[in-house]
Design an enzyme around this catalytic site. Structure first.
Site, PDB file in Angstrom:
ATOM      1  CB  SER A  23      66.186-117.997  16.418  1.00 17.00           C
ATOM      2  OG  SER A  23      65.003-118.340  17.078  1.00 17.00           O
ATOM      3  N   GLY A  95      59.209-110.930  21.719  1.00 16.74           N
ATOM      4  CA  GLY A  95      59.871-111.313  22.968  1.00 16.74           C
ATOM      5  C   GLY A  95      61.357-111.528  22.777  1.00 16.74           C
ATOM      6  NE  ARG A 123      55.874-113.589  25.400  1.00 15.99           N
ATOM      7  CZ  ARG A 123      56.605-114.023  24.387  1.00 15.99           C
ATOM      8  NH1 ARG A 123      56.616-113.330  23.260  1.00 15.99           N
ATOM      9  NH2 ARG A 123      57.300-115.119  24.488  1.00 15.99           N
ATOM     10  CB  SER A 168      64.168-119.532  28.508  1.00  9.65           C
ATOM     11  OG  SER A 168      64.183-118.352  27.727  1.00  9.65           O
ATOM     12  CD  GLN A 170      62.563-115.252  23.894  1.00  8.79           C
ATOM     13  OE1 GLN A 170      62.061-114.785  24.912  1.00  8.79           O
ATOM     14  NE2 GLN A 170      61.928-115.294  22.742  1.00  8.79           N
ATOM     15  CG  ASP A 321      58.553-121.001  19.085  1.00  9.62           C
ATOM     16  OD1 ASP A 321      58.081-120.742  20.206  1.00  9.62           O
ATOM     17  OD2 ASP A 321      59.576-120.450  18.633  1.00  9.62           O
ATOM     18  NE  ARG A 352      52.330-119.389  20.544  1.00  6.78           N
ATOM     19  CZ  ARG A 352      53.529-119.099  20.047  1.00  6.78           C
ATOM     20  NH1 ARG A 352      54.545-119.925  20.253  1.00  6.78           N
ATOM     21  NH2 ARG A 352      53.719-118.012  19.339  1.00  6.78           N
ATOM     22  NE  ARG A 398      56.093-119.426  16.474  1.00  7.10           N
ATOM     23  CZ  ARG A 398      56.860-119.196  15.401  1.00  7.10           C
ATOM     24  NH1 ARG A 398      56.487-119.629  14.215  1.00  7.10           N
ATOM     25  NH2 ARG A 398      57.994-118.539  15.502  1.00  7.10           N
TER      26      ARG A 398
HETATM   27  C1  S3P Z   1      63.627-118.016  20.845  1.00  5.76           C
HETATM   28  C2  S3P Z   1      63.469-118.822  21.940  1.00  5.76           C
HETATM   29  C3  S3P Z   1      62.181-119.390  22.355  1.00  5.76           C
HETATM   30  C4  S3P Z   1      61.125-119.286  21.262  1.00  5.76           C
HETATM   31  C5  S3P Z   1      61.136-117.955  20.574  1.00  5.76           C
HETATM   32  C6  S3P Z   1      62.495-117.669  19.965  1.00  5.76           C
HETATM   33  C7  S3P Z   1      64.971-117.498  20.530  1.00  5.76           C
HETATM   34  O1  S3P Z   1      61.710-118.682  23.488  1.00  5.76           O
HETATM   35  O2  S3P Z   1      59.849-119.533  21.786  1.00  5.76           O
HETATM   36  O3  S3P Z   1      60.166-117.924  19.554  1.00  5.76           O
HETATM   37  O4  S3P Z   1      65.186-116.980  19.415  1.00  5.76           O
HETATM   38  O5  S3P Z   1      65.857-117.588  21.399  1.00  5.76           O
HETATM   39  P1  S3P Z   1      62.144-119.116  24.979  1.00  5.76           P
HETATM   40  O6  S3P Z   1      63.593-119.048  25.041  1.00  5.76           O
HETATM   41  O7  S3P Z   1      61.524-118.102  25.885  1.00  5.76           O
HETATM   42  O8  S3P Z   1      61.577-120.484  25.153  1.00  5.76           O
END
Ligand code: S3P
Length: 443
Positions: A23, A95, A123, A168, A170, A321, A352, A398
Site C-alpha cells: 500500500s 485493484g 472486480r 474501503s 481504496q 487481507d 476468498r 494470498r
Molecule cells: C488497500 C486496501 C484494501 C486491501 C488492498 C490494499 C490499499 O482494499 O484489500 O490489498 O492499499 O488501500 P479495500 O480498500 O478495497 O478494502
C-alpha cells in the site's frame, strides 16, 4: 501455470526481512509523480502490482527509475499536470493501482483506458465510479461497472462530501487523490477506520489535510485541492500482510522460532497480530521504532498451541487481507474459530471465503462456509492430511501463499495449481520459505 507441491518441513528457524509495504509503495510512487522535484524511495516493494503503478505514472509523464543501489527516484510533473497516456493503462492484477489511479485521472483533463487480468476484470469498480462521477468525471465501463473501462477526467472537478458505503481504503484514497486537483475542500467520511497510509503520506508531501472523529468514531477526512506537493525522502516499512504468512507458518510448524524483521505495525493494519495473540500465539515485538512515519518492530514468533476464538467483526478492516492466513492458523487450532463480517473478502483478487473454504476442505480441514465468514474446527495441532489434487488459486497471490503455508504443516503436502500470482506482492516468498525450512522434513 506454475504448480508446486509444498511439502511438510522441519522446524522453521532463522531471520527474514519481509519486502516493502504494498500500500505504501503504490502511494509513494503516485505522490512522488505529482510532486515537483525528485522523490527518493528506499525499500519499495518491487512486485508486479507496484510496477504496474510505476508504468502508469510514467505513461502519464513522470519519470520513475530504479538506481543500481535499489533506490527509486521519481521526478514528478506537479498536481494538475498529468499527461494523457497514449496507450491503455494495464493494471495487471492490481485493484489498488486501478482504483487509486482512477481517482488521480478523474480530476485531470485527460482520458485513460484501464485494463486488467481476468481476476481484476471481475472486480467491482462502481464503488469508485459513483463518487468520481459526482465529482464530474465520466466513464464508459464494461458490464456491471468493471474493466476494461474508459475514464474521462473533469477539469475543474467538483469537490464533494462522501460517506463511504463500504469500509474501503481504496475508495477513500481514490476520492482524496481526486481531491488533490479539485478546487475547494473534498471530504470523505468513513464510518469505520481503514488503513490511513494515504492520509499520512499526503500530509508528509505537504497537502493540507484534516481529520475529525465524531462521537461514534466516524472519521471525516478533508483535503484542500489544487495542492502543491513537495518531494520527499521515503523509507518504506515492511509489509505486515506479507509478514502474516511467516507469522502463521512459525506458529503452526512445531519447533519453529523465526525473527521477522521490519514489520509495519500501523494500528490500522496490525489486527492479525492481535487476533493470533488472542488465539495463544507467541509473537514478541522487539526493537519498536518508526520507519517512514509508521510504527515498525521486529517480530519474534515461536511455535504455539493455538486455540479457536470468535473473531470480533470490528477488527476486520485492520486485517482485511490476512484472513486467508488466519484461516490456516484456525484449521490447526484447538476448538472452533468463528469469523463474520467478511463480506468484502468476496470481492478481492478472488472470492476468498469460497476459495479458502474449498482449498482447506480439500486439504482435510473442517470448514463451514457462511455468507459473511467461515467457521473452522481445528485439529488441535495435528497436521492436516494434505491434498490429492491441486488447489485452485484463481489468480490470487494470498490464496497461493496461505495454502503453501498449510502444506508445511500437513502430512502429504499441499499442491497449489499456480504460484505465479505470488509475484504480484511477494516475489521472494518461495525463496524465503525454502531458506527457513532447510532443516529438512520432520521425522
Ligand atoms: C488497500 C486496501 C484494501 C486491501 C488492498 C490494499 C490499499 O482494499 O484489500 O490489498 O492499499 O488501500 P479495500 O480498500 O478495497 O478494502
Amino acid at each position: 501455470m506454475r504448480p508446486r507441491r509444498f511439502m511438510p518441513t522441519g522446524a522453521l528457524k532463522g531471520r527474514i526481512r519481509v519486502p516493502g509495504d504494498k500500500s505504501i509503495s503504490h502511494r509513494s510512487i503516485m505522490l512522488g509523480a505529482l510532486a515537483v522535484g525528485e522523490t527518493h524511495v528506499t525499500g519499495l516493494l518491487e512486485g508486479e502490482d507496484v510496477l504496474a503503478t510505476a508504468a502508469a505514472m510514467r505513461a502519464m509523464g513522470a519519470s520513475v527509475e530504479r538506481l543500481d543501489t535499489g533506490e527509486w527516484v521519481i521526478n514528478g510533473v506537479g498536481v494538475g499536470a498529468l499527461l494523457q497516456p497514449e496507450a491503455p493503462l494495464d493494471m495487471g492484477n492490481s485493484g489498488t493501482s486501478t482504483r487509486l489511479l482512477m481517482g488521480l485521472v478523474a480530476s485531470h483533463p485527460i482520458t485513460a483506458t484501464f485494463t486488467g487480468d481476468a481476476s481484476l476484470s471481475k472486480r467491482p469498480m462502481g464503488r469508485v465510479i459513483d463518487p468520481l462521477t459526482t465529482m464530474g468525471a465520466s466513464f464508459e465501463a464494461s458490464e456491471g461497472g468493471r474493466l476494461p473501462l474508459i475514464l474521462k477526467g473533469a477539469s475543474p472537478a467538483v469537490p464533494i462530501t462522501y460517506r463511504l458505503p463500504v469500509a474501503s481504503a481504496q475508495v477513500k484514497s481514490a476520492i482524496l487523490l481526486a481531491g488533490l486537483n479539485t478546487p475547494g475542500i473534498t471530504t470523505v467520511i468513513e464510518p469505520v477506520p481503514t488503513r490511513d497510509h494515504s492520509e499520512r503520506m499526503l500530509r508528509g508531501f505537504g497537502a493540507e489535510l484534516t481529520v475529525e472523529t465524531d462521537a461514534e468514531g466516524a472519521r471525516a477526512i478533508s483535503i484542500r485541492g489544487e495542492a502543491e506537493l513537495k518531494p520527499q525522502v521515503i523509507e518504506v516499512p515492511g509489509d505486515p500482510s506479507s509478514a502474516a504468512f511467516f507469522i502463521v507458518a512459525a506458529l503452526i510448524v512445531p519447533g519453529s522460532e523465526v525473527m521477522i524483521e521490519n514489520v509495519g505495525l500501523n494500528p490500522t493494519r496490525a489486527g492479525i497480530v492481535e487476533v493470533l495473540r488472542l488465539m495463544g500465539g507467541s509473537i514478541e515485538e522487539v526493537n519498536p521504532r518508526e520507519v517512514g512515519g509508521e510504527p515498525v518492530a521486529d517480530l519474534l514468533v515461536r511455535h504455539s498451541a493455538l486455540k479457536g476464538i470468535e473473531v470480533d467483526p470490528d477488527i476486520v478492516p485492520s486485517m482485511v487481507d490476512e484472513f486467508p492466513a488466519l484461516f490456516v492458523a484456525a484449521a490447526m487450532a484447538q476448538g472452533v474459530t468463528v469469523t463474520s463480517g467478511l463480506d468484502e473478502l468476496r470481492v478481492k483478487e478472488s472470492d476468498r471465503i469460497a476459495v479458502m473454504a474449498a482449498a482447506l476442505t480439500a486439504a482435510g480441514a473442517r470448514i463451514e462456509e457462511r455468507e459473511d465468514g467461515l467457521v473452522i474446527t481445528g485439529t488441535a495441532g495435528a497436521p492436516l492430511p494434505g491434498t490429492q489434487q491441486a488447489i485452485a488459486t484463481h489468480l490470487d497471490h494470498r490464496i497461493a501463499m496461505s495454502m503453501a503455508i498449510a502444506g508445511l504443516a500437513s502430512q502429504a503436502g499441499v499442491e497449489v495449481d499456480d504460484t505465479r500470482p505470488i509475484a504480484t506482492s511477494f516475489p521472494l516468498f518461495e525463496t524465503m520459505l525454502d531458506g527457513l525450512g532447510q532443516e529438512g522434513p520432520a521425522a
